[in-house]
Design a protein around this motif. Structure first.
Motif, PDB file in Angstrom:
ATOM      1  N   UNK A 120     -64.038  45.549  -8.281  1.00  0.00           N
ATOM      2  CA  UNK A 120     -62.713  45.568  -7.662  1.00  0.00           C
ATOM      3  C   UNK A 120     -62.791  44.815  -6.353  1.00  0.00           C
ATOM      4  N   UNK A 121     -61.839  43.897  -6.134  1.00  0.00           N
ATOM      5  CA  UNK A 121     -61.916  43.042  -4.964  1.00  0.00           C
ATOM      6  C   UNK A 121     -60.547  42.423  -4.687  1.00  0.00           C
ATOM      7  N   UNK A 122     -60.418  41.854  -3.499  1.00  0.00           N
ATOM      8  CA  UNK A 122     -59.216  41.115  -3.143  1.00  0.00           C
ATOM      9  C   UNK A 122     -59.557  40.097  -2.077  1.00  0.00           C
ATOM     10  N   UNK A 123     -58.858  38.973  -2.109  1.00  0.00           N
ATOM     11  CA  UNK A 123     -58.880  38.083  -0.958  1.00  0.00           C
ATOM     12  C   UNK A 123     -58.124  38.763   0.180  1.00  0.00           C
TER      13      UNK A 123
ATOM     14  N   UNK B 180     -58.615  41.967  -8.200  1.00  0.00           N
ATOM     15  CA  UNK B 180     -59.083  42.459  -9.491  1.00  0.00           C
ATOM     16  C   UNK B 180     -59.435  43.932  -9.388  1.00  0.00           C
ATOM     17  N   UNK B 181     -59.219  44.635 -10.494  1.00  0.00           N
ATOM     18  CA  UNK B 181     -59.641  46.032 -10.595  1.00  0.00           C
ATOM     19  C   UNK B 181     -60.585  46.153 -11.778  1.00  0.00           C
ATOM     20  N   UNK B 182     -61.811  46.578 -11.477  1.00  0.00           N
ATOM     21  CA  UNK B 182     -62.843  46.597 -12.505  1.00  0.00           C
ATOM     22  C   UNK B 182     -63.217  47.971 -12.991  1.00  0.00           C
ATOM     23  N   UNK B 183     -62.486  49.012 -12.547  1.00  0.00           N
ATOM     24  CA  UNK B 183     -62.733  50.359 -13.056  1.00  0.00           C
ATOM     25  C   UNK B 183     -61.419  51.114 -13.143  1.00  0.00           C
TER      26      UNK B 183
ATOM     27  N   UNK C  36     -55.703  41.070 -11.748  1.00  0.00           N
ATOM     28  CA  UNK C  36     -56.379  41.173 -13.026  1.00  0.00           C
ATOM     29  C   UNK C  36     -57.071  42.516 -13.188  1.00  0.00           C
ATOM     30  N   UNK C  37     -57.505  42.799 -14.418  1.00  0.00           N
ATOM     31  CA  UNK C  37     -58.210  44.048 -14.728  1.00  0.00           C
ATOM     32  C   UNK C  37     -59.463  43.722 -15.538  1.00  0.00           C
ATOM     33  N   UNK C  38     -60.249  42.784 -15.039  1.00  0.00           N
ATOM     34  CA  UNK C  38     -61.444  42.357 -15.758  1.00  0.00           C
ATOM     35  C   UNK C  38     -62.592  43.329 -15.501  1.00  0.00           C
ATOM     36  N   UNK C  39     -62.955  44.066 -16.517  1.00  0.00           N
ATOM     37  CA  UNK C  39     -64.079  44.990 -16.419  1.00  0.00           C
ATOM     38  C   UNK C  39     -65.360  44.193 -16.191  1.00  0.00           C
TER      39      UNK C  39
END
Length: 348
Positions: free
Chosen positions: A102-105, A121-124, A95-98
């Motif tokens: 940014x994280x991962x299992x 997820x990538x948040x930036x 996902x790309x939820x601002x």
């Protein structure tokens, strides 16, 4: 990759690991072999990834992630990465939820996440050099790598209150428990391989000065290059060495195939059932191992069933319906053997 001094540092946040509960009477070596291996994929796995986003809105970001997957693959490892259009067909969902960072299992923990939920997820913005580093880093987590600065062999002594204050402020705004989990908490020595720390690892954070009290050389901060270090590359090639090709030995029903594996090694077999029915596929011997059955679908191996017997007084066993005329691959990786090291695998 160092950020310009006028730009804030954003940090990856991982979820707590799902670790097996091991009996305290198991030896340290056996526990360590199990815990180190628990996050790793069976070599030869095809990881399918799916973007939970609109290409029109995030196309440039997706291209960075695709390039990062290819960079890991270009090391010559035995894992493959395939983009799929359906979330239900993927192990890795991006996902790309601002605002969510940014994280991962880590590693195989992604298999326990709901089929429509994010595992990464990538948040930036990923289109910057630091963004490219972020993409490599999060994929490293998915491949089973922890944060390098949490290696207990690093010998880092933190100014803990300074760390809490730094990460509790913008742009990360982390609560203390998040900072502890991702920075100050040292990994259990049973989870760590080798005896060295790699400050150049893609899994190492960049830190400004004033947070580290020791070693003296890092009181001014840590600035990793943001690329896959030599140790990162060696680590991946150890766990996921290049495959020897498609000419695998055949696993014959009701015939035991003996194995002589050392910890971390893997054996692979082709299996062509002679009848459509439920089969049992299992390991034998005094060992901890993981066993996975894949089915060949349109020229690609897809996960069908698997079992992990680590730390338990049993052997890995899967029962699965197989179809005559189709092709399957059985892979088993040894974690630890406490007897002769002689094990076997059989289908019946």
């Amino acid at each position: 990759m160092a950020l310009p001094q006028d730009q804030p540092l954003y940090y990856c946040s991982t979820y707590p690991r799902s670790l097996p509960q091991l009996r305290p009477d198991l030896s340290f070596d056996r526990q360590s072999a199990i815990l180190v291996s628990a996050s790793k994929w069976v070599n030869g796995t095809v990881l399918h990834y799916h973007f939970l986003a609109d290409e029109a809105d995030h196309g440039d970001q997706m291209d960075v992630v695709r390039a990062a997957f290819q960079e890991w693959k270009d090391l010559g490892i035995g894992l493959s990465f395939t983009e799929v259009t359906q979330a239900s067909e993927s192990e890795v969902r991006i996902g790309f939820q601002a605002g969510d960072g940014s994280w991962s299992y880590v590693g195989r923990d992604v298999l326990g996440i709901g089929a429509t939920e994010r595992t990464m997820n990538f948040g930036w913005d990923l289109t910057t050099p630091y963004g490219h580093t972020t993409a490599r880093h999060e994929i490293g987590h998915t491949l089973g790598m922890p944060h390098e600065h949490q290696n207990p062999n690093a010998g880092i002594t933190w100014d803990e209150e300074a760390v809490y204050e730094f990460l509790g402020g913008p742009p990360n705004n982390w609560p203390r428990e998040t900072t502890f989990h991702n920075v100050l908490r040292k990994l259990d020595p049973r989870q760590v391989e080798g005896g060295t720390w790699d400050p150049d690892s893609i899994m190492e954070y960049q830190f400004p000065g004033g947070l580290i009290l020791a070693p003296e050389a890092y009181r001014g901060g840590i600035t990793p290059p943001g690329t896959l270090s030599a140790d990162d590359q060696a680590y991946m090639r150890y766990w996921y060495p290049p495959l020897d090709g498609d000419d695998l030995p055949e696993l014959v029903p009701f015939q035991s195939a003996p194995l002589s594996l050392t910890p971390g090694q893997q054996a692979d077999f082709a299996f062509h059932p002679d009848a459509s029915r439920e089969y049992s596929v299992g390991t034998f011997g005094s060992a901890d191992s993981v066993l996975v059955v894949f089915e060949e679908v349109d020229g690609e191996l897809r996960f069908l069933a698997g079992d992990d017997d680590s730390g338990e007084d049993r052997n890995a066993l899967v029962k699965v319906k197989l179809v005559a005329g189709r092709s399957y691959v059985v892979r088993t990786r040894l974690y630890y053997a406490w007897a002769s090291g002689q094990t076997a695998v059989m289908a019946w």
